[in-house]
Design a protein around this motif. Structure first.
Motif, PDB file in Angstrom:
ATOM      1  N   THR A  34       9.582 -34.810  11.898  1.00 34.03           N
ATOM      2  CA  THR A  34       8.367 -34.245  11.308  1.00 34.03           C
ATOM      3  C   THR A  34       7.598 -35.239  10.451  1.00 34.03           C
ATOM      4  O   THR A  34       6.363 -35.329  10.533  1.00 34.03           O
ATOM      5  CB  THR A  34       8.729 -32.999  10.483  1.00 34.03           C
ATOM      6  OG1 THR A  34       9.359 -32.041  11.343  1.00 34.03           O
ATOM      7  CG2 THR A  34       7.490 -32.381   9.862  1.00 34.03           C
TER       8      THR A  34
ATOM      9  N   VAL B 210       7.986 -27.402  16.853  1.00 37.25           N
ATOM     10  CA  VAL B 210       6.736 -28.065  17.264  1.00 37.25           C
ATOM     11  C   VAL B 210       5.576 -27.645  16.364  1.00 37.25           C
ATOM     12  O   VAL B 210       4.667 -28.443  16.102  1.00 37.25           O
ATOM     13  CB  VAL B 210       6.410 -27.805  18.756  1.00 37.25           C
ATOM     14  CG1 VAL B 210       7.453 -28.462  19.652  1.00 37.25           C
ATOM     15  CG2 VAL B 210       6.281 -26.329  19.071  1.00 37.25           C
TER      16      VAL B 210
ATOM     17  N   ARG C 158       1.484 -25.746  21.434  1.00 36.23           N
ATOM     18  CA  ARG C 158       1.621 -26.787  20.419  1.00 36.23           C
ATOM     19  C   ARG C 158       2.600 -27.895  20.820  1.00 36.23           C
ATOM     20  O   ARG C 158       3.046 -28.658  19.968  1.00 36.23           O
ATOM     21  CB  ARG C 158       2.028 -26.207  19.051  1.00 36.23           C
ATOM     22  CG  ARG C 158       1.013 -25.267  18.425  1.00 36.23           C
ATOM     23  CD  ARG C 158       1.463 -24.858  17.025  1.00 36.23           C
ATOM     24  NE  ARG C 158       0.526 -23.952  16.402  1.00 36.23           N
ATOM     25  CZ  ARG C 158       0.534 -22.628  16.548  1.00 36.23           C
ATOM     26  NH1 ARG C 158       1.445 -22.063  17.337  1.00 36.23           N
ATOM     27  NH2 ARG C 158      -0.346 -21.871  15.930  1.00 36.23           N
TER      28      ARG C 158
ATOM     29  N   TYR D  97       4.868 -37.498  11.948  1.00 38.82           N
ATOM     30  CA  TYR D  97       3.561 -36.944  12.328  1.00 38.82           C
ATOM     31  C   TYR D  97       2.565 -37.032  11.181  1.00 38.82           C
ATOM     32  O   TYR D  97       1.359 -37.143  11.412  1.00 38.82           O
ATOM     33  CB  TYR D  97       3.727 -35.514  12.852  1.00 38.82           C
ATOM     34  CG  TYR D  97       4.438 -35.531  14.182  1.00 38.82           C
ATOM     35  CD1 TYR D  97       3.748 -35.782  15.354  1.00 38.82           C
ATOM     36  CD2 TYR D  97       5.817 -35.379  14.250  1.00 38.82           C
ATOM     37  CE1 TYR D  97       4.420 -35.850  16.573  1.00 38.82           C
ATOM     38  CE2 TYR D  97       6.498 -35.454  15.456  1.00 38.82           C
ATOM     39  CZ  TYR D  97       5.796 -35.694  16.612  1.00 38.82           C
ATOM     40  OH  TYR D  97       6.451 -35.792  17.805  1.00 38.82           O
TER      41      TYR D  97
ATOM     42  N   ARG E 127       5.661 -29.748  13.193  1.00 42.67           N
ATOM     43  CA  ARG E 127       5.150 -31.098  13.434  1.00 42.67           C
ATOM     44  C   ARG E 127       3.638 -31.087  13.644  1.00 42.67           C
ATOM     45  O   ARG E 127       2.945 -32.027  13.224  1.00 42.67           O
ATOM     46  CB  ARG E 127       5.874 -31.694  14.647  1.00 42.67           C
ATOM     47  CG  ARG E 127       7.367 -31.898  14.373  1.00 42.67           C
ATOM     48  CD  ARG E 127       8.149 -32.203  15.635  1.00 42.67           C
ATOM     49  NE  ARG E 127       9.550 -32.490  15.328  1.00 42.67           N
ATOM     50  CZ  ARG E 127      10.458 -32.799  16.253  1.00 42.67           C
ATOM     51  NH1 ARG E 127      10.117 -32.838  17.536  1.00 42.67           N
ATOM     52  NH2 ARG E 127      11.699 -33.048  15.886  1.00 42.67           N
ATOM     53  N   TYR E 128       3.152 -30.051  14.266  1.00 38.90           N
ATOM     54  CA  TYR E 128       1.709 -29.870  14.454  1.00 38.90           C
ATOM     55  C   TYR E 128       1.019 -29.786  13.090  1.00 38.90           C
ATOM     56  O   TYR E 128       0.000 -30.447  12.843  1.00 38.90           O
ATOM     57  CB  TYR E 128       1.493 -28.604  15.276  1.00 38.90           C
ATOM     58  CG  TYR E 128       0.086 -28.100  15.383  1.00 38.90           C
ATOM     59  CD1 TYR E 128      -0.786 -28.619  16.342  1.00 38.90           C
ATOM     60  CD2 TYR E 128      -0.374 -27.076  14.554  1.00 38.90           C
ATOM     61  CE1 TYR E 128      -2.080 -28.131  16.459  1.00 38.90           C
ATOM     62  CE2 TYR E 128      -1.658 -26.586  14.667  1.00 38.90           C
ATOM     63  CZ  TYR E 128      -2.507 -27.113  15.614  1.00 38.90           C
ATOM     64  OH  TYR E 128      -3.787 -26.630  15.726  1.00 38.90           O
TER      65      TYR E 128
ATOM     66  N   LEU F 194       0.967 -33.215  11.396  1.00 39.99           N
ATOM     67  CA  LEU F 194      -0.036 -34.115  11.955  1.00 39.99           C
ATOM     68  C   LEU F 194      -1.388 -33.898  11.289  1.00 39.99           C
ATOM     69  O   LEU F 194      -2.060 -34.860  10.869  1.00 39.99           O
ATOM     70  CB  LEU F 194      -0.136 -33.877  13.461  1.00 39.99           C
ATOM     71  CG  LEU F 194      -1.269 -34.598  14.202  1.00 39.99           C
ATOM     72  CD1 LEU F 194      -1.024 -36.098  14.225  1.00 39.99           C
ATOM     73  CD2 LEU F 194      -1.405 -34.050  15.631  1.00 39.99           C
TER      74      LEU F 194
ATOM     75  N   GLN G  16       4.185 -33.440  20.119  1.00 38.86           N
ATOM     76  CA  GLN G  16       4.896 -32.937  18.946  1.00 38.86           C
ATOM     77  C   GLN G  16       6.397 -32.776  19.220  1.00 38.86           C
ATOM     78  O   GLN G  16       7.087 -32.094  18.471  1.00 38.86           O
ATOM     79  CB  GLN G  16       4.327 -31.590  18.513  1.00 38.86           C
ATOM     80  CG  GLN G  16       3.224 -31.685  17.480  1.00 38.86           C
ATOM     81  CD  GLN G  16       1.859 -31.718  18.104  1.00 38.86           C
ATOM     82  OE1 GLN G  16       1.106 -32.667  17.930  1.00 38.86           O
ATOM     83  NE2 GLN G  16       1.519 -30.701  18.860  1.00 38.86           N
TER      84      GLN G  16
ATOM     85  N   THR H  43      -0.939 -32.070  21.216  1.00 35.70           N
ATOM     86  CA  THR H  43      -2.238 -31.832  20.587  1.00 35.70           C
ATOM     87  C   THR H  43      -3.236 -32.834  21.158  1.00 35.70           C
ATOM     88  O   THR H  43      -2.917 -34.021  21.263  1.00 35.70           O
ATOM     89  CB  THR H  43      -2.162 -32.005  19.060  1.00 35.70           C
ATOM     90  OG1 THR H  43      -1.282 -31.030  18.528  1.00 35.70           O
ATOM     91  CG2 THR H  43      -3.531 -31.831  18.422  1.00 35.70           C
TER      92      THR H  43
END
Length: 534
Positions: A508, A418, A442, A511, A421-422, A425, A503, A445
């Motif tokens: 991935t 996560v 996370r 994002y 992916r955060y 983003l 996420q 978001t």
């Protein structure tokens, strides 16, 4: 914005964000169904494999156990647990090529040594459970299953430091069932009555906002708002609202949904001190489904156990939303049972009559057992309880985590995914991801579009955006123009014109695309602003 679109958006503003999401998905699909990116719902796109490998292999062992008792064409008998522990270890040895064999052997060793369970009793309970050949007995939770799930909660929700005493568990059909059952039983037992005040930590999972005003409950919601500028923690003035004796209960999600932030030790301690002193009668419900995404997480149930009901779901961490695995936990020494005993005489008489058909001591029936009975309209109490194969799966998930407490390999993988992916983003938005402290899960978001607009294009532009566009216009146009579906943060009592990004449910690279779409749409608004008549 055209008047027709603005009118249509206004019609949808009152919908739950989960229902609005369906409309947004329709908008995106209308244009480019195959290109749609839907990060609206928090269903993870991963699964925990080790406990599942063990579960499915154990199913084969259980069938063998059934055939030992009786074997007829297409039919076997209910298994006998005597000697089953040794037979399981032999079975694991003969199936060493299977990925689940070592897990089963390790799980057996942990259950019998670390938890001190009788080997035959443990294997016998799991064999009977996975075959699903009996009603759940006891209906609240199978006896050894309760010990194992309790150990899991002590490790993951209490950071291995549970308070003194024993937590009773009621295993239920996911966190949503837990929420439904709790609202109903608190109402039926005179603890939440029409007109009562219910404090709700906001932002929050939207059903907690939508249930109280229903005609079933007619509760008055009191927002206890987290401060976005303080890292989504509670200002002292907000927590002070809990001092009001008219506030009968306080419901929160921790880590929060959608900000995905866990409460600080200081905030937890303020609440715990309050219920030890001024508000000994305050009922607390803490929904801690995302706690496993925060290292060292400690639930409010660990710090204020007498007042707090714990709700937890296995769904997000283990990728098992379809299994519907949830738990309600409540310490045996709790204020809720005391409050029921202190109700007015006529109310206690009514409750006596409600539960008299299921126990010879209805007045002494504990709240955890009232929850079980109420979940089946009392009269069907004898068939209550979570299906036993679901309970077995919960045990396997619990044991997988308990076996991994030294290296935390699975936890690191889930948390790392996560975070990856955060970061993606924010990279898509052209921003450096905030360097968050350990309190952030996370999993979601929250992006405050007005804050982003002011930072990127100035306060005057943001003022125009506020005045000229409905709060849901951003998620609407994101779906309609960019084929990206996100949740409206305002539907969770979050900032107006904000978005919730999950996420959990996309790869991935998607994002990065979401971040770019957010930036591009904000730029589209800026072009509209620049093109205004002089």
């Amino acid at each position: 914005m055209q008047d027709g679109q603005r009118d249509e958006e206004k019609r949808y503003e009152s919908l739950s964000p989960f229902e609005l999401k369906n409309k947004l998905a329709d908008l995106a699909q209308t244009h480019h169904e195959k290109l749609m990116i839907n990060a609206g719902r928090g269903n993870p796109n991963w699964i925990a494999t080790t406990p599942r490998e063990g579960f499915f292999l154990f199913g084969q062992f259980a069938l063998r156990e059934a055939h030992r008792v009786m074997s007829r064409p297409g039919m076997a008998g209910s298994p006998d647990g005597a000697g089953s522990g040794a037979r399981l270890l032999s079975f694991c040895e003969s199936h060493g090529e299977h990925g689940g064999a070592q897990f089963l052997a390790d799980a057996y060793a942990y259950a019998t040594t670390a938890l001190g369970l009788n080997g035959d009793a443990f294997v016998g309970e799991m064999t009977d459970a996975i075959l699903g050949d009996h009603y759940p007995t006891p209906d609240r939770v199978l006896p050894l299953t309760e010990k194992i799930v309790r150990a899991y909660l002590a490790e993951t929700m209490f950071d291995g430091r549970p308070p003194a005493g024993t937590m009773d568990l009621f295993l239920v059909e996911g966190g949503t069932a837990a929420i439904s059952y709790l609202f109903n039983t608190l109402k039926e037992n005179g603890l939440l009555n029409p007109g009562d005040k219910l404090a709700i930590a906001t932002p929050i999972f939207s059903p907690y906002l939508e249930i109280p005003p229903l005609a079933d409950y007619e509760l008055v919601s009191v927002d206890v708002a987290m401060d976005e500028d303080a890292g989504w923690q509670f200002p002292d003035a907000e927590l002070a609202k809990l001092r009001d004796p008219a506030v009968k209960a306080f419901f929160l999600v921790n880590p929060s949904n959608p900000p995905s932030v866990s409460l600080t030790e200081a905030s937890l301690q303020v609440i715990a001190d309050l219920v030890r002193t001024e508000r000994k009668d305050l009922i607390i419900l803490t929904d801690d489904v995302y706690g496993t995404f925060v290292n060292g997480f400690r639930s409010l149930a660990a710090i204020a156990p007498r007042n707090t009901i714990l709700v937890y779901s296995f769904s997000k961490y283990f990728g098992c939303t379809g299994w519907r695995l949830g738990v309600i936990g409540l310490y045996q020494d709790n204020v809720i049972d005391e409050m029921i005993a202190a109700l007015p005489k006529d109310r206690r008489r009514g409750l006596h009559n409600r539960y008299v058909s299921i126990t010879t001591d209805p007045d002494g029936l504990k709240i955890i057992d009232r929850l079980v009975a109420d979940s089946r309209a009392v009269a069907l109490n004898h068939t209550a309880g979570l299906s036993t194969p679901q309970q077995a799966m919960m045990v396997f998930f619990s044991l997988a985590e308990l076996l991994d407490t030294e290296f935390h390999l699975y936890k690191k993988e889930a948390q790392g995914l996560v975070k990856e992916r955060y970061d993606a983003l924010y990279a898509g938005m052209g921003l450096k991801a905030p360097d968050l402290d350990a309190s952030y899960a996370r999993y979601y978001t929250t992006i405050d579009i007005h804050k982003l607009a002011a930072e990127r294009y100035g306060a005057e532009f943001d003022a125009w955006l506020r005045d000229s566009h409905e709060p849901i216009d951003f998620v609407w146009r994101l779906a309609q123009d960019k084929d990206v579906v996100l949740m409206d943060g305002g539907g969770f009592a979050g900032p107006n014109m904000s978005v919730r990004v999950s996420q959990a449910n996309l790869d991935t690279g998607e994002y990065v695309k979401i971040g770019k779409a957010i930036s591009e749409l904000l730029e589209d608004y800026k072009k509209e602003w620049d093109a205004r008549p002089a």
